[in-house]
Design an enzyme around this catalytic site. Sequence first.
Site, PDB file in Angstrom:
ATOM      1  N   PHE A   1     -15.174   3.126   7.466  1.00 20.76           N
ATOM      2  CA  PHE A   1     -13.980   3.398   7.048  1.00 20.76           C
ATOM      3  C   PHE A   1     -13.708   3.484   5.203  1.00 20.76           C
ATOM      4  O   PHE A   1     -12.302   3.718   5.025  1.00 20.76           O
ATOM      5  CB  PHE A   1     -12.770   2.389   7.522  1.00 20.76           C
ATOM      6  CG  PHE A   1     -13.103   0.834   7.253  1.00 20.76           C
ATOM      7  CD1 PHE A   1     -12.621   0.349   5.958  1.00 20.76           C
ATOM      8  CD2 PHE A   1     -14.082   0.129   7.906  1.00 20.76           C
ATOM      9  CE1 PHE A   1     -12.985  -0.814   5.608  1.00 20.76           C
ATOM     10  CE2 PHE A   1     -14.026  -1.165   7.694  1.00 20.76           C
ATOM     11  CZ  PHE A   1     -13.816  -1.574   6.452  1.00 20.76           C
TER      12      PHE A   1
ATOM     13  N   GLU B   1      -9.348 -10.068  -7.918  1.00 17.58           N
ATOM     14  CA  GLU B   1      -8.373  -8.966  -7.706  1.00 17.58           C
ATOM     15  C   GLU B   1      -7.207  -9.031  -8.567  1.00 17.58           C
ATOM     16  O   GLU B   1      -6.789  -8.009  -9.170  1.00 17.58           O
ATOM     17  CB  GLU B   1      -7.882  -9.097  -6.147  1.00 17.58           C
ATOM     18  CG  GLU B   1      -8.881  -8.799  -5.105  1.00 17.58           C
ATOM     19  CD  GLU B   1      -8.733  -8.744  -3.751  1.00 17.58           C
ATOM     20  OE1 GLU B   1      -7.384  -9.161  -3.622  1.00 17.58           O
ATOM     21  OE2 GLU B   1      -9.348  -8.471  -2.967  1.00 17.58           O
TER      22      GLU B   1
ATOM     23  N   LYS C   1       0.841  -1.124  -0.081  1.00 19.44           N
ATOM     24  CA  LYS C   1       0.166   0.024  -0.074  1.00 19.44           C
ATOM     25  C   LYS C   1       1.027   1.203  -0.145  1.00 19.44           C
ATOM     26  O   LYS C   1       2.065   1.165   0.254  1.00 19.44           O
ATOM     27  CB  LYS C   1      -0.879  -0.114   1.296  1.00 19.44           C
ATOM     28  CG  LYS C   1      -1.892  -1.358   1.066  1.00 19.44           C
ATOM     29  CD  LYS C   1      -2.940  -1.180   2.398  1.00 19.44           C
ATOM     30  CE  LYS C   1      -3.780  -2.404   2.659  1.00 19.44           C
ATOM     31  NZ  LYS C   1      -4.649  -2.176   3.583  1.00 19.44           N
TER      32      LYS C   1
ATOM     33  N   TYR D   1     -12.211  -2.645  -3.431  1.00 22.03           N
ATOM     34  CA  TYR D   1     -12.573  -2.415  -2.064  1.00 22.03           C
ATOM     35  C   TYR D   1     -14.246  -2.684  -1.922  1.00 22.03           C
ATOM     36  O   TYR D   1     -14.817  -2.250  -0.985  1.00 22.03           O
ATOM     37  CB  TYR D   1     -12.112  -1.379  -1.333  1.00 22.03           C
ATOM     38  CG  TYR D   1     -10.649  -1.694  -0.651  1.00 22.03           C
ATOM     39  CD1 TYR D   1     -10.392  -2.686   0.007  1.00 22.03           C
ATOM     40  CD2 TYR D   1      -9.859  -0.732  -0.985  1.00 22.03           C
ATOM     41  CE1 TYR D   1      -9.016  -3.081   0.610  1.00 22.03           C
ATOM     42  CE2 TYR D   1      -8.208  -1.086  -0.616  1.00 22.03           C
ATOM     43  CZ  TYR D   1      -8.107  -2.325   0.182  1.00 22.03           C
ATOM     44  OH  TYR D   1      -6.858  -2.328   0.545  1.00 22.03           O
TER      45      TYR D   1
ATOM     46  N   HIS E   1      -1.715  -5.348   1.420  1.00 26.07           N
ATOM     47  CA  HIS E   1      -2.908  -6.053   1.075  1.00 26.07           C
ATOM     48  C   HIS E   1      -2.594  -7.613   0.564  1.00 26.07           C
ATOM     49  O   HIS E   1      -1.605  -7.620  -0.359  1.00 26.07           O
ATOM     50  CB  HIS E   1      -3.733  -5.378  -0.044  1.00 26.07           C
ATOM     51  CG  HIS E   1      -4.913  -6.026  -0.497  1.00 26.07           C
ATOM     52  ND1 HIS E   1      -6.217  -5.983   0.049  1.00 26.07           N
ATOM     53  CD2 HIS E   1      -5.078  -7.030  -1.628  1.00 26.07           C
ATOM     54  CE1 HIS E   1      -6.951  -6.749  -0.537  1.00 26.07           C
ATOM     55  NE2 HIS E   1      -6.352  -7.355  -1.548  1.00 26.07           N
TER      56      HIS E   1
ATOM     57  N   ARG F   1       2.726  -7.384   9.074  1.00 27.02           N
ATOM     58  CA  ARG F   1       1.895  -6.323   9.900  1.00 27.02           C
ATOM     59  C   ARG F   1       2.220  -6.394  11.438  1.00 27.02           C
ATOM     60  O   ARG F   1       2.305  -5.202  11.913  1.00 27.02           O
ATOM     61  CB  ARG F   1       0.387  -6.213   9.618  1.00 27.02           C
ATOM     62  CG  ARG F   1      -0.188  -6.007   8.307  1.00 27.02           C
ATOM     63  CD  ARG F   1      -1.647  -6.742   8.114  1.00 27.02           C
ATOM     64  NE  ARG F   1      -2.342  -6.083   6.926  1.00 27.02           N
ATOM     65  CZ  ARG F   1      -3.375  -6.604   6.386  1.00 27.02           C
ATOM     66  NH1 ARG F   1      -3.883  -7.526   6.854  1.00 27.02           N
ATOM     67  NH2 ARG F   1      -3.975  -6.061   5.327  1.00 27.02           N
TER      68      ARG F   1
ATOM     69  N   THR G   1      -5.561  -8.155  10.122  1.00 26.69           N
ATOM     70  CA  THR G   1      -5.745  -6.744   9.750  1.00 26.69           C
ATOM     71  C   THR G   1      -5.186  -5.760  10.382  1.00 26.69           C
ATOM     72  O   THR G   1      -4.835  -4.684   9.986  1.00 26.69           O
ATOM     73  CB  THR G   1      -7.512  -6.715   9.458  1.00 26.69           C
ATOM     74  OG1 THR G   1      -7.804  -8.001   8.611  1.00 26.69           O
ATOM     75  CG2 THR G   1      -7.752  -5.381   8.859  1.00 26.69           C
TER      76      THR G   1
ATOM     77  N   ASN H   1      -1.794  -0.349   7.338  1.00 29.49           N
ATOM     78  CA  ASN H   1      -1.163  -1.735   7.457  1.00 29.49           C
ATOM     79  C   ASN H   1      -0.304  -2.108   6.703  1.00 29.49           C
ATOM     80  O   ASN H   1      -0.228  -3.441   6.429  1.00 29.49           O
ATOM     81  CB  ASN H   1      -2.371  -2.699   8.018  1.00 29.49           C
ATOM     82  CG  ASN H   1      -3.523  -2.735   7.123  1.00 29.49           C
ATOM     83  OD1 ASN H   1      -3.541  -2.244   6.124  1.00 29.49           O
ATOM     84  ND2 ASN H   1      -4.528  -3.414   7.553  1.00 29.49           N
TER      85      ASN H   1
ATOM     86  N   ARG I   1      -1.902 -14.788   3.287  1.00 28.86           N
ATOM     87  CA  ARG I   1      -2.529 -14.019   4.577  1.00 28.86           C
ATOM     88  C   ARG I   1      -1.868 -14.515   5.783  1.00 28.86           C
ATOM     89  O   ARG I   1      -1.770 -13.523   6.656  1.00 28.86           O
ATOM     90  CB  ARG I   1      -3.836 -14.865   4.756  1.00 28.86           C
ATOM     91  CG  ARG I   1      -4.879 -14.342   3.640  1.00 28.86           C
ATOM     92  CD  ARG I   1      -5.364 -12.935   3.406  1.00 28.86           C
ATOM     93  NE  ARG I   1      -6.060 -12.213   4.861  1.00 28.86           N
ATOM     94  CZ  ARG I   1      -6.462 -11.284   4.670  1.00 28.86           C
ATOM     95  NH1 ARG I   1      -6.688 -10.359   3.729  1.00 28.86           N
ATOM     96  NH2 ARG I   1      -6.974 -10.781   5.818  1.00 28.86           N
TER      97      ARG I   1
HETATM   98  P1  IDP Z   1      -7.638  -6.982   5.229  1.00 26.11           P
HETATM   99  O1  IDP Z   1      -6.958  -6.296   4.319  1.00 26.11           O
HETATM  100  O2  IDP Z   1      -6.927  -7.785   6.138  1.00 26.11           O
HETATM  101  O3  IDP Z   1      -8.248  -8.063   4.163  1.00 26.11           O
HETATM  102  P2  IDP Z   1     -10.189  -6.079   5.433  1.00 26.11           P
HETATM  103  O4  IDP Z   1     -11.269  -6.222   6.336  1.00 26.11           O
HETATM  104  O5  IDP Z   1     -10.654  -6.702   4.150  1.00 26.11           O
HETATM  105  O6  IDP Z   1      -8.999  -6.529   5.738  1.00 26.11           O
HETATM  106  O7  IDP Z   1     -10.062  -4.400   5.207  1.00 26.11           O
HETATM  107  C1  IDP Z   1      -9.502  -3.913   4.165  1.00 26.11           C
HETATM  108  C2  IDP Z   1      -8.657  -2.743   4.839  1.00 26.11           C
HETATM  109  O8  IDP Z   1      -9.598  -1.686   5.332  1.00 26.11           O
HETATM  110  C3  IDP Z   1      -7.799  -2.941   5.877  1.00 26.11           C
HETATM  111  O9  IDP Z   1      -6.557  -3.667   5.641  1.00 26.11           O
HETATM  112  C4  IDP Z   1      -7.284  -1.854   6.441  1.00 26.11           C
HETATM  113  O10 IDP Z   1      -6.497  -1.131   5.717  1.00 26.11           O
HETATM  114  C5  IDP Z   1      -9.130  -1.051   6.173  1.00 26.11           C
HETATM  115  N1  IDP Z   1      -9.793  -1.191   7.370  1.00 26.11           N
HETATM  116  C6  IDP Z   1     -10.380  -2.114   7.704  1.00 26.11           C
HETATM  117  N2  IDP Z   1     -11.159  -2.116   8.816  1.00 26.11           N
HETATM  118  C7  IDP Z   1     -10.898  -0.636   9.345  1.00 26.11           C
HETATM  119  C8  IDP Z   1     -11.202  -0.201  10.459  1.00 26.11           C
HETATM  120  O11 IDP Z   1     -11.969  -0.422  11.169  1.00 26.11           O
HETATM  121  N3  IDP Z   1     -10.637   0.959  10.527  1.00 26.11           N
HETATM  122  C9  IDP Z   1      -9.842   1.538   9.357  1.00 26.11           C
HETATM  123  N4  IDP Z   1      -9.540   1.056   8.300  1.00 26.11           N
HETATM  124  C10 IDP Z   1      -9.864  -0.198   8.342  1.00 26.11           C
HETATM  125 MG    MG Z   2      -9.647  -8.174   2.791  1.00 31.05          MG
END
Ligand code: IDP
Ligand code: MG
Length: 161
Positions: A60, A129, A12, A52, A118, A105, A94, A115, A88
């Site tokens: 968010f 994707e 990212k 997304y 992705h 992470r 996450t 974080n 993963r």
């Molecule tokens: P992932 O990246 O581990 O697959 P997802 O739940 O798919 O996680 O969420 C996508 C991205 O959205 C996360 O990597 C993070 O950057 C952001 N994100 C998810 N939940 C939150 C939150 O509660 N606050 C801020 N950003 C969030």
């Molecule tokens: Mg995800």
Amino acid sequence: MADTEKTFVAIKPDGVQRGLVGEIIGRFEKRGLKLVGLKLLKVPQEMAEKHYGEHKGKPFFEGLVSFITSGPIVAMVWEGKGAIALTRTIIGSTNPAQAAPGTIRGDLALDIGRNVVHASDGPESAPREIGIFFNNNEVIGCWSRNIDPWVVEQPLTCASK
Ligand code: IDP
Ligand code: MG
């Protein structure tokens, strides 16, 4: 036994800005995964919203899209045995606050909104994707490495992929 799979991974904008590209790519390489697609790009708004899409409507979402479009990302396709789940595991939870040490992470990030990386979360999202970020001819899904037999006991030949 897990099959050879392809999965989508992105560094990212925060990872690129922080100079973590080499560090992050190195972790996947060293694990034994094979790089089959790679590009640096600035993600257009529509591409970010599509990628997304599952998060549309969440609190968010706007911040996430504006963050992911804020600077270049490194988009990658990694191939290997059980690559989707393995990737993963390599990136960690996450929320970096809960990510185990030893994960990307867990070692390199501390905030859920920054974080650094992705990775596709399953067998449906991985091809979806990859298709958003790569044309077919940009994924070199059939190159063999001399080290392959040192990484897996029975490497697949291109013909059997
Ligand atoms: P992932 O990246 O581990 O697959 P997802 O739940 O798919 O996680 O969420 C996508 C991205 O959205 C996360 O990597 C993070 O950057 C952001 N994100 C998810 N939940 C939150 C939150 O509660 N606050 C801020 N950003 C969030
Ligand atoms: Mg995800």
